[in-house]
Design a protein around this motif. Structure first.
Motif, PDB file in Angstrom:
ATOM      1  N   TRP A 170       0.901  -1.051  -0.298  1.00 31.63           N
ATOM      2  CA  TRP A 170       0.042  -0.066   0.120  1.00 31.63           C
ATOM      3  C   TRP A 170       0.755   1.237  -0.053  1.00 31.63           C
ATOM      4  CZ3 TRP A 170      -4.103   1.931  -1.720  1.00 31.63           C
ATOM      5  CH2 TRP A 170      -4.747   3.064  -1.018  1.00 31.63           C
ATOM      6  N   GLU A 171       2.027   1.136   0.951  1.00 34.40           N
ATOM      7  CA  GLU A 171       2.522   2.665   0.929  1.00 34.40           C
ATOM      8  C   GLU A 171       3.395   2.745  -0.244  1.00 34.40           C
ATOM      9  OE1 GLU A 171       2.585   4.664   3.245  1.00 34.40           O
ATOM     10  OE2 GLU A 171       1.222   3.639   4.535  1.00 34.40           O
ATOM     11  N   ILE A 172       3.927   1.797  -0.801  1.00 30.58           N
ATOM     12  CA  ILE A 172       4.646   1.686  -2.370  1.00 30.58           C
ATOM     13  C   ILE A 172       3.763   2.350  -3.466  1.00 30.58           C
ATOM     14  CG2 ILE A 172       5.561   0.324  -3.957  1.00 30.58           C
ATOM     15  CD1 ILE A 172       6.663  -1.722  -1.943  1.00 30.58           C
ATOM     16  N   GLU A 173       2.396   1.760  -3.255  1.00 27.68           N
ATOM     17  CA  GLU A 173       1.366   2.368  -4.387  1.00 27.68           C
ATOM     18  C   GLU A 173       1.046   3.803  -4.124  1.00 27.68           C
ATOM     19  OE1 GLU A 173       0.033   0.937  -7.217  1.00 27.68           O
ATOM     20  OE2 GLU A 173       1.460  -0.627  -6.878  1.00 27.68           O
ATOM     21  N   ILE A 174       1.011   4.175  -2.896  1.00 27.30           N
ATOM     22  CA  ILE A 174       1.005   5.705  -2.687  1.00 27.30           C
ATOM     23  C   ILE A 174       1.898   6.610  -3.170  1.00 27.30           C
ATOM     24  CG2 ILE A 174       0.771   7.478  -0.801  1.00 27.30           C
ATOM     25  CD1 ILE A 174      -0.625   5.240   1.038  1.00 27.30           C
ATOM     26  N   ASP A 175       3.019   5.996  -2.963  1.00 26.34           N
ATOM     27  CA  ASP A 175       4.485   6.680  -3.465  1.00 26.34           C
ATOM     28  C   ASP A 175       4.421   6.660  -5.233  1.00 26.34           C
ATOM     29  OD1 ASP A 175       7.060   7.807  -2.968  1.00 26.34           O
ATOM     30  OD2 ASP A 175       7.647   6.122  -3.983  1.00 26.34           O
ATOM     31  N   TRP A 176       4.006   5.590  -5.456  1.00 24.93           N
ATOM     32  CA  TRP A 176       4.035   5.261  -7.027  1.00 24.93           C
ATOM     33  C   TRP A 176       2.964   6.390  -7.435  1.00 24.93           C
ATOM     34  CZ3 TRP A 176       0.945   4.759 -11.098  1.00 24.93           C
ATOM     35  CH2 TRP A 176       1.478   4.580 -12.336  1.00 24.93           C
ATOM     36  N   ALA A 177       1.970   6.509  -6.913  1.00 21.24           N
ATOM     37  CA  ALA A 177       0.883   7.483  -7.505  1.00 21.24           C
ATOM     38  C   ALA A 177       1.371   8.990  -7.646  1.00 21.24           C
ATOM     39  CB  ALA A 177      -0.327   7.573  -6.688  1.00 21.24           C
ATOM     40  N   GLY A 178       2.194   9.277  -6.515  1.00 21.36           N
ATOM     41  CA  GLY A 178       2.823  10.451  -6.497  1.00 21.36           C
ATOM     42  C   GLY A 178       3.955  10.847  -7.423  1.00 21.36           C
ATOM     43  N   GLN A 179       4.736   9.678  -7.515  1.00 18.53           N
ATOM     44  CA  GLN A 179       5.611   9.818  -8.753  1.00 18.53           C
ATOM     45  C   GLN A 179       5.148   9.790 -10.129  1.00 18.53           C
ATOM     46  OE1 GLN A 179       8.557   6.615  -8.491  1.00 18.53           O
ATOM     47  NE2 GLN A 179       9.107   6.996  -6.205  1.00 18.53           N
ATOM     48  N   ALA A 180       3.992   9.121 -10.328  1.00 16.65           N
ATOM     49  CA  ALA A 180       3.268   9.106 -11.752  1.00 16.65           C
ATOM     50  C   ALA A 180       3.016  10.470 -12.134  1.00 16.65           C
ATOM     51  CB  ALA A 180       1.998   8.251 -11.699  1.00 16.65           C
ATOM     52  N   LEU A 181       2.218  11.301 -10.998  1.00 17.61           N
ATOM     53  CA  LEU A 181       1.889  12.559 -11.242  1.00 17.61           C
ATOM     54  C   LEU A 181       2.978  13.659 -11.534  1.00 17.61           C
ATOM     55  CD1 LEU A 181      -1.029  13.338  -8.808  1.00 17.61           C
ATOM     56  CD2 LEU A 181      -0.997  12.520 -10.999  1.00 17.61           C
ATOM     57  N   SER A 182       4.116  13.289 -10.823  1.00 17.16           N
ATOM     58  CA  SER A 182       5.276  14.084 -10.924  1.00 17.16           C
ATOM     59  C   SER A 182       5.840  13.821 -12.324  1.00 17.16           C
ATOM     60  CB  SER A 182       6.462  13.722  -9.802  1.00 17.16           C
ATOM     61  OG  SER A 182       5.831  14.024  -8.677  1.00 17.16           O
ATOM     62  N   ARG A 183       5.891  12.596 -12.716  1.00 22.69           N
ATOM     63  CA  ARG A 183       6.257  12.446 -14.356  1.00 22.69           C
ATOM     64  C   ARG A 183       5.340  13.070 -15.263  1.00 22.69           C
ATOM     65  NH1 ARG A 183       7.529   7.010 -12.104  1.00 22.69           N
ATOM     66  NH2 ARG A 183       5.363   6.274 -12.744  1.00 22.69           N
ATOM     67  N   CYS A 184       4.066  13.131 -15.011  1.00 25.54           N
ATOM     68  CA  CYS A 184       3.391  13.593 -16.014  1.00 25.54           C
ATOM     69  C   CYS A 184       3.463  15.221 -15.897  1.00 25.54           C
ATOM     70  CB  CYS A 184       1.704  13.589 -15.417  1.00 25.54           C
ATOM     71  SG  CYS A 184       1.360  11.953 -15.469  1.00 25.54           S
ATOM     72  N   ALA A 185       3.822  15.861 -14.892  1.00 24.03           N
ATOM     73  CA  ALA A 185       4.155  17.177 -14.820  1.00 24.03           C
ATOM     74  C   ALA A 185       5.472  17.533 -15.370  1.00 24.03           C
ATOM     75  CB  ALA A 185       4.118  17.698 -13.295  1.00 24.03           C
ATOM     76  N   SER A 186       6.197  16.635 -15.218  1.00 24.47           N
ATOM     77  CA  SER A 186       7.685  16.868 -15.676  1.00 24.47           C
ATOM     78  C   SER A 186       7.599  16.714 -17.218  1.00 24.47           C
ATOM     79  CB  SER A 186       8.586  15.608 -15.377  1.00 24.47           C
ATOM     80  OG  SER A 186       9.963  15.811 -16.052  1.00 24.47           O
ATOM     81  N   GLU A 187       7.013  15.843 -17.688  1.00 26.24           N
ATOM     82  CA  GLU A 187       6.739  15.606 -19.257  1.00 26.24           C
ATOM     83  C   GLU A 187       6.014  16.812 -19.765  1.00 26.24           C
ATOM     84  OE1 GLU A 187       6.866  14.451 -23.360  1.00 26.24           O
ATOM     85  OE2 GLU A 187       7.996  13.684 -21.455  1.00 26.24           O
ATOM     86  N   ALA A 188       5.015  17.382 -19.316  1.00 22.80           N
ATOM     87  CA  ALA A 188       4.480  18.704 -19.343  1.00 22.80           C
ATOM     88  C   ALA A 188       5.501  19.906 -19.697  1.00 22.80           C
ATOM     89  CB  ALA A 188       3.093  19.195 -18.808  1.00 22.80           C
ATOM     90  N   ASN A 189       6.359  19.937 -18.644  1.00 23.34           N
ATOM     91  CA  ASN A 189       7.330  20.896 -18.683  1.00 23.34           C
ATOM     92  C   ASN A 189       8.344  21.006 -19.629  1.00 23.34           C
ATOM     93  OD1 ASN A 189       8.597  23.237 -16.982  1.00 23.34           O
ATOM     94  ND2 ASN A 189      10.250  21.727 -16.791  1.00 23.34           N
TER      95      ASN A 189
END
Length: 234
Positions: A103-122
């Protein structure tokens, strides 16, 4: 008598020089006006490109940030609901431990996923913006060169004795710069700016899809936990 003749020649020479100077000043003002008019046209175009790009990026970033914030709220809601379900579950502890092991890993993964989306947009926004700035820098060089045409003409020629030659040379150079601006520079600026406007059609859907996938994965994992505990408690 001789002195009177000399004075008359000097007076005529002075009058001739004054007339030449007057003609030169009028010509100078005319070509400066021509060059300045085209220069102002160029600078106005540059300002319009900057303003248009700024307005477009403000709206694009507003949409992206709004979706990112919504996604964070959705993930937080999923986390709270899932953890509340786990806390209220009557399933055996061994089943609970297995269900929430990652569960904690999935929470961290979700945050990283959004960060990757934002990075690609940038990355894409920065790239398109850099293209516009590069086009503006090249265009600015042409604008500066236009301003220097008149000055160079007076450096290379005797301004008073060769007014007609300067008129032909400088006038042709001004026309050449204007022609280059309309045929090459302005279309290049429009293409670069269109690249920014195209982000609405390609980048925005891409990033929204990226964000949606991150939220969907996290939601699915939360659902798996709830389903697992439900069956364990039967």
């Amino acid at each position: 008598m001789k002195s009177l003749f000399v004075c008359l020649l000097l007076a005529l020479a002075g009058q001739s020089l004054a007339q030449s100077q007057d003609e030169f000043v009028e010509y100078l003002l005319e070509i400066q006006y021509q060059a300045e008019a085209i220069h102002q046209l160029m600078e106005g175009t540059f300002d319009n490109v900057r303003f248009s790009m700024s307005d477009q990026l403000i709206e694009l970033n507003r949409l992206l940030i709004a979706r990112m914030n919504e996604a964070l709220e959705e993930i937080e809601e999923i986390r709270e609901d899932t953890e509340a379900f786990v806390g209220e579950s009557s399933a055996p502890a061994t089943c609970v431990n297995v269900a929430v092991a990652n569960w904690e890993i999935e929470i961290d993964w979700a945050g990283q996923a959004l960060s990757r989306c934002a990075s690609e947009a940038n990355v894409q926004i920065t790239s398109r913006t850099a293209d516009v700035h590069a086009a503006l820098e090249n265009a600015q060089i042409a604008s500066t060169e236009l301003q220097n045409i008149v000055v160079r003409g007076f450096i290379d020629w005797n301004a008073i004795d060769y007014t007609e030659q300067i008129s032909s040379i400088v006038g042709a150079q001004i026309e050449e710069k204007y022609d280059y601006f309309t045929r090459i520079t302005q279309p290049a600026l429009e293409r670069a700016l269109q690249g920014v406007f195209d982000l609405d059609d390609n980048l925005l859907p891409e990033i929204l899809t990226c964000v949606n996938r991150g939220v969907e994965r996290f939601s699915n994992y939360g659902r798996v936990i709830r389903d697992t505990l439900f069956f364990c408690s039967q």
